[in-house]
Design a protein around this motif. Structure first.
Motif, mmCIF file in Angstrom:
data_model
loop_
_atom_site.group_PDB
_atom_site.id
_atom_site.type_symbol
_atom_site.label_atom_id
_atom_site.label_comp_id
_atom_site.label_asym_id
_atom_site.label_seq_id
_atom_site.Cartn_x
_atom_site.Cartn_y
_atom_site.Cartn_z
ATOM 1 N N SER A 191 0.807 -1.230 0.000
ATOM 2 C CA SER A 191 0.000 0.000 0.000
ATOM 3 C C SER A 191 0.840 1.280 0.000
ATOM 4 N N LYS A 192 1.868 1.327 0.836
ATOM 5 C CA LYS A 192 2.690 2.540 0.916
ATOM 6 C C LYS A 192 3.424 2.798 -0.397
ATOM 7 N N TYR A 193 4.001 1.747 -0.970
ATOM 8 C CA TYR A 193 4.692 1.902 -2.257
ATOM 9 C C TYR A 193 3.705 2.259 -3.356
ATOM 10 N N HIS A 194 2.536 1.669 -3.296
ATOM 11 C CA HIS A 194 1.491 1.975 -4.274
ATOM 12 C C HIS A 194 1.089 3.446 -4.188
ATOM 13 N N ASP A 195 0.973 3.961 -2.971
ATOM 14 C CA ASP A 195 0.619 5.375 -2.771
ATOM 15 C C ASP A 195 1.664 6.298 -3.430
ATOM 16 N N LYS A 196 2.931 5.928 -3.321
ATOM 17 C CA LYS A 196 3.991 6.745 -3.921
ATOM 18 C C LYS A 196 3.848 6.759 -5.448
ATOM 19 N N GLN A 197 3.506 5.606 -6.032
ATOM 20 C CA GLN A 197 3.310 5.568 -7.481
ATOM 21 C C GLN A 197 2.076 6.361 -7.902
ATOM 22 N N LEU A 198 1.061 6.311 -7.082
ATOM 23 C CA LEU A 198 -0.162 7.064 -7.394
ATOM 24 C C LEU A 198 0.072 8.564 -7.351
ATOM 25 N N GLU A 199 0.953 9.020 -6.461
ATOM 26 C CA GLU A 199 1.245 10.449 -6.344
ATOM 27 C C GLU A 199 1.863 11.005 -7.639
ATOM 28 N N ARG A 200 2.571 10.178 -8.363
ATOM 29 C CA ARG A 200 3.221 10.611 -9.622
ATOM 30 C C ARG A 200 2.218 10.918 -10.719
ATOM 31 N N ILE A 201 1.053 10.326 -10.643
ATOM 32 C CA ILE A 201 0.090 10.508 -11.746
ATOM 33 C C ILE A 201 -1.061 11.439 -11.357
#
Length: 202
Positions: A191-201
């Motif tokens: 979840s935390k890593y996924h959140d970081k990827q979501l912030e980029r888009i």
């Protein structure tokens, strides 16, 4: 641009492996049943790619899930050679490749669902997000078991390799449990890593 190239590489890799899997599979009917979700899901992802691009994390996970299904379709889940070898080496009761498949059945859809829900603002209160995602993954697993049940009823022994129960009367319950555990692990680990990827888009 680099991410799009990676996405294309993943797609082409899965297509090549899919073609390989269709050459002299253990059972053609079982192969078709196992790879059908890959064909349907892959088609949807390609059609919607220009409108909704998932994060690279999710595409990698989807590719892994597709690979598990395709390999399982080629050998059947009960006869996957590597897991037969592990069964024999460790004196296990069965080939556990299907358990890996059902962990993936919860693990990967959890991230796919999470991304859709977050980006489309499906759930307003984030504290409910995990519970709803896990519930959906468990529902998907149960639905798949119902599909297996329906196929077995309509085709009889022709679906034996598709069911892959290997003589375990609790196989259906184990399958759903592993999908449940997979979805919880996915949320806890990624979840935390996924959140970081979501912030980029955003």
């Amino acid at each position: 641009m680099a991410e799009e190239k990676l996405h294309l590489f993943l797609l082409m890799s899965i297509i090549i492996i899919l073609i390989w899997s269709g050459i002299n599979p253990f059972d053609t009917f079982t192969w078709l049943l196992e790879v059908l979700p890959v064909l349907i899901g892959g088609t949807i992802l390609v059609i919607t790619y220009s409108k909704f691009k998932f994060t690279t994390l999710v595409y990698i996970l989807i590719s892994i899930h597709a690979l598990i299904l395709i390999v399982g379709g080629h050998y059947t889940y009960a006869e996957m050679p590597l897991f037969n070898w592990l069964r024999d080496i460790f004196n296990l009761a069965r080939n556990y490749y299907d358990r890996l498949g059902h962990i993936a059945q919860g693990f990967i859809p959890a991230m796919v669902t999470r991304e859709i829900f977050i980006r489309k603002n499906v759930v307003n209160k984030k504290r409910w997000l995990g519970f709803i995602i896990v519930s959906i993954c468990l529902a998907l697993s149960a639905s798949y078991e119902l599909i297996e049940f329906a196929v077995a009823k309509f085709t009889g022994t022709a679906a034996e390799a598709f069911l892959g129960t290997q003589g375990d009367i609790w196989d259906t319950q184990w399958d759903m449990l592993f999908a449940l555990v997979g979805s919880i692990l996915s949320l806890a680990i990624l979840s935390k890593y996924h959140d970081k990827q979501l912030e980029r888009i955003k």
